[in-house]
Design a protein around this motif. Structure first.
Motif, mmCIF file in Angstrom:
data_model
loop_
_atom_site.group_PDB
_atom_site.id
_atom_site.type_symbol
_atom_site.label_atom_id
_atom_site.label_comp_id
_atom_site.label_asym_id
_atom_site.label_seq_id
_atom_site.Cartn_x
_atom_site.Cartn_y
_atom_site.Cartn_z
ATOM 1 N N LEU A 63 38.403 34.856 35.115
ATOM 2 C CA LEU A 63 39.071 35.860 35.947
ATOM 3 C C LEU A 63 38.055 36.802 36.581
ATOM 4 N N LEU A 64 37.073 37.231 35.796
ATOM 5 C CA LEU A 64 36.074 38.172 36.300
ATOM 6 C C LEU A 64 35.287 37.576 37.467
ATOM 7 N N GLU A 65 35.017 36.290 37.406
ATOM 8 C CA GLU A 65 34.242 35.646 38.468
ATOM 9 C C GLU A 65 34.981 35.636 39.810
ATOM 10 N N ARG A 66 36.295 35.541 39.780
ATOM 11 C CA ARG A 66 37.036 35.333 41.028
ATOM 12 C C ARG A 66 37.862 36.536 41.480
ATOM 13 N N THR A 67 37.902 37.607 40.716
ATOM 14 C CA THR A 67 38.766 38.742 41.054
ATOM 15 C C THR A 67 38.013 39.783 41.872
ATOM 16 N N PRO A 68 38.547 40.179 43.031
ATOM 17 C CA PRO A 68 37.932 41.288 43.778
ATOM 18 C C PRO A 68 38.050 42.587 42.987
ATOM 19 N N LEU A 69 36.953 43.268 42.820
ATOM 20 C CA LEU A 69 36.956 44.500 42.026
ATOM 21 C C LEU A 69 37.174 45.696 42.935
ATOM 22 N N GLU A 70 38.298 45.642 43.637
ATOM 23 C CA GLU A 70 38.676 46.713 44.543
ATOM 24 C C GLU A 70 40.129 46.506 44.934
ATOM 25 N N GLY A 71 40.699 47.526 45.535
ATOM 26 C CA GLY A 71 42.045 47.392 46.072
ATOM 27 C C GLY A 71 43.135 48.045 45.262
ATOM 28 N N SER A 72 42.838 48.456 44.031
ATOM 29 C CA SER A 72 43.813 49.161 43.203
ATOM 30 C C SER A 72 43.060 49.954 42.155
ATOM 31 N N PRO A 73 43.644 51.038 41.635
ATOM 32 C CA PRO A 73 42.940 51.825 40.606
ATOM 33 C C PRO A 73 42.532 50.995 39.395
ATOM 34 N N LEU A 74 43.311 49.967 39.054
ATOM 35 C CA LEU A 74 42.978 49.163 37.888
ATOM 36 C C LEU A 74 41.765 48.267 38.137
ATOM 37 N N LEU A 75 41.536 47.893 39.389
ATOM 38 C CA LEU A 75 40.452 46.969 39.721
ATOM 39 C C LEU A 75 39.224 47.650 40.312
ATOM 40 N N ASP A 76 39.382 48.810 40.911
ATOM 41 C CA ASP A 76 38.252 49.463 41.568
ATOM 42 C C ASP A 76 37.070 49.610 40.616
ATOM 43 N N ASP A 77 35.907 49.149 41.066
ATOM 44 C CA ASP A 77 34.670 49.210 40.271
ATOM 45 C C ASP A 77 34.794 48.485 38.938
ATOM 46 N N GLY A 78 35.772 47.570 38.825
ATOM 47 C CA GLY A 78 35.936 46.818 37.581
ATOM 48 C C GLY A 78 36.511 47.633 36.446
#
Length: 438
Positions: free
Chosen positions: A116-131
């Protein structure tokens, strides 16, 4: 508002922190037999095997289900590993996963998480921003690693963990026993640290009166003087609830200490040894810390005072990530990450000192403060209210700074820990203050 440095390459950082946490989890759980893994070594703590499967379950919940939208891998076990459904004392009675199955489950979750970490954009929502979600899970695992290390300390039997002792202090000791922290406003908390947790947010201005604070944590030798002066037998120094506690439980020394042949000894991860005079005192409750401070004619610092001493740079007027600046901690700055199995002598790590010369604000021992655990102005629970919000109130006291058992990923100048004031099994000590508005 602070201008904090933001760690680069969040994907690589997340992978490294998850890997480091899992290596530590494996070391803590592989060091003992399956019998020890499933035993409850204290009613205050879960069996180690519960922590192991809980780590995997939380990782699955937040990363595979919440981030990736997958169905539960093992829906029947979710209630078993919900920390709010079952008190620690009752967890051994639950149909928990056995050691082999718990390891397999956690490993399977981790394999899917790396995909999941390899393919998920780390942006676009508070949960994903900057990982953030991946960083939250790395911090969660390291926090449970500290919890498991506490269980190792409570465990009876031959030593199973080893680590080198800290180096002797480098350079001269602090030139003074205390320093004056100037009064005035400073920025407390953070709105910029990418992986900061909800109770650290948002950054806000606090005005603190000038006060004096110890340049090092209170040592065993200093605490022994309090004991020798009858500190545990004199109600003058104790909050009423604390006095009731020590009388009801016949407490006369920090946890794990006992006297033999006129010498105070302590048990440390299965080893019995003389109490070292120069180390920060450890395994004391908030009540014990508060009583010592009263006896010494001083007090515990408030949480705001502690953070100002740890983060405020009087020359620039800004708040830094750590006492020494914005750079991540190294072994020269602080005793963190279970690199050692004990605090370093008081006055160690001059490279980690604040601009005013206060040492060991990060690492070695958690430091009790005078403050209740309360939300900052503008607090918003994220990503779930059970992380912080349900604990706010006068029942819990704030601890700051981390300990030798805390990983750097879960320790920074804004990080807030909390516990009940009776707790003694945690790796907690304290320093004292005087003056100010408190």
């Amino acid at each position: 508002m602070t201008t904090e440095s933001r760690p680069a390459a969040p994907r690589e950082r997340a992978a490294a922190e998850l890997t480091a946490a899992r290596a530590r989890t494996a070391a803590l759980t592989d060091a003992v037999t399956d019998e020890d893994l499933t035993a409850q070594h204290s009613p205050l703590m879960s069996p180690l095997v519960w922590d192991l499967a809980h780590i995997g379950n939380q990782e699955e919940l937040w990363l595979l289900r919440r981030v990736d939208g997958r169905e539960s891998m093992r829906p029947e076990i979710d209630p078993l590993y919900d920390a709010f459904q079952h008190p620690r004392s009752e967890r051994p009675k639950l149909p928990l996963l056995g050691p082999r199955e718990a390891r397999r489950y956690a490993a399977e979750v981790r394999g899917r998480v790396f995909d999941l970490l390899e393919r998920t954009p780390l942006e676009g929502s508070p949960l994903l921003d900057d990982g953030f979600a991946f960083g939250m899970i790395a911090q969660h695992e390291q926090q449970h690693d500290e919890t498991m290390l506490i269980t190792h300390q409570l465990r009876r039997g031959a030593p199973v963990l080893t680590a080198p002792d800290p180096d002797p202090p480098q350079g001269p000791p602090p030139p003074t026993a205390e320093v004056l922290v100037p009064g005035g406003p400073f920025t407390m908390g953070t709105s910029a640290e990418p992986w900061s947790l909800d109770n650290e947010r948002p950054a806000h201005v606090r005005d603190v009166a000038p006060f004096w604070i110890d340049t090092a944590p209170v040592t065993n030798a200093a605490y022994l003087a309090f004991m020798a002066d009858g500190g545990y037998r004199d109600a003058r120094w104790w909050a009423p609830e604390g006095w009731e506690q020590i009388r009801a439980h016949a407490i006369e020394a920090p946890l794990f200490w006992h006297r033999e042949g006129g010498i105070w000894l302590r048990r440390r991860f299965g080893v019995t040894e003389p109490v070292p005079d120069d180390e920060p005192v450890l395994h004391v409750s908030w009540y014990e810390a508060d009583a010592y401070a009263r006896w010494a004619g001083r007090r515990l610092p408030t949480e705001a005072e502690w953070e100002k001493a740890a983060r405020h740079d009087p020359r620039s007027g800004r708040s830094t990530r750590y006492p020494w600046g914005d750079s991540d901690p190294t072994p020269a700055h602080a005793n963190l990450g279970q690199r050692h199995l004990r605090p370093a002598p008081a006055g160690s790590y001059p490279a980690g000192a604040s601009p005013l010369g206060v040492r060991q604000l990060i690492g070695d021992v958690w430091e009790w403060t005078a403050s209740d655990f309360l939300p900052y102005p503008g607090f918003r629970p994220f990503p779930y209210r059970e992380y912080s919000q349900v604990f706010f109130g006068p029942e819990h006291k704030v601890l700051r700074g981390g300990s030798f058992a805390v990983a750097p990923v879960a320790c920074r100048g804004t990080f807030r820990n909390w516990d009940l004031p009776v707790r003694r099994q945690i790796f907690a000590g304290f320093r004292t203050a005087r003056g100010g508005d408190a």
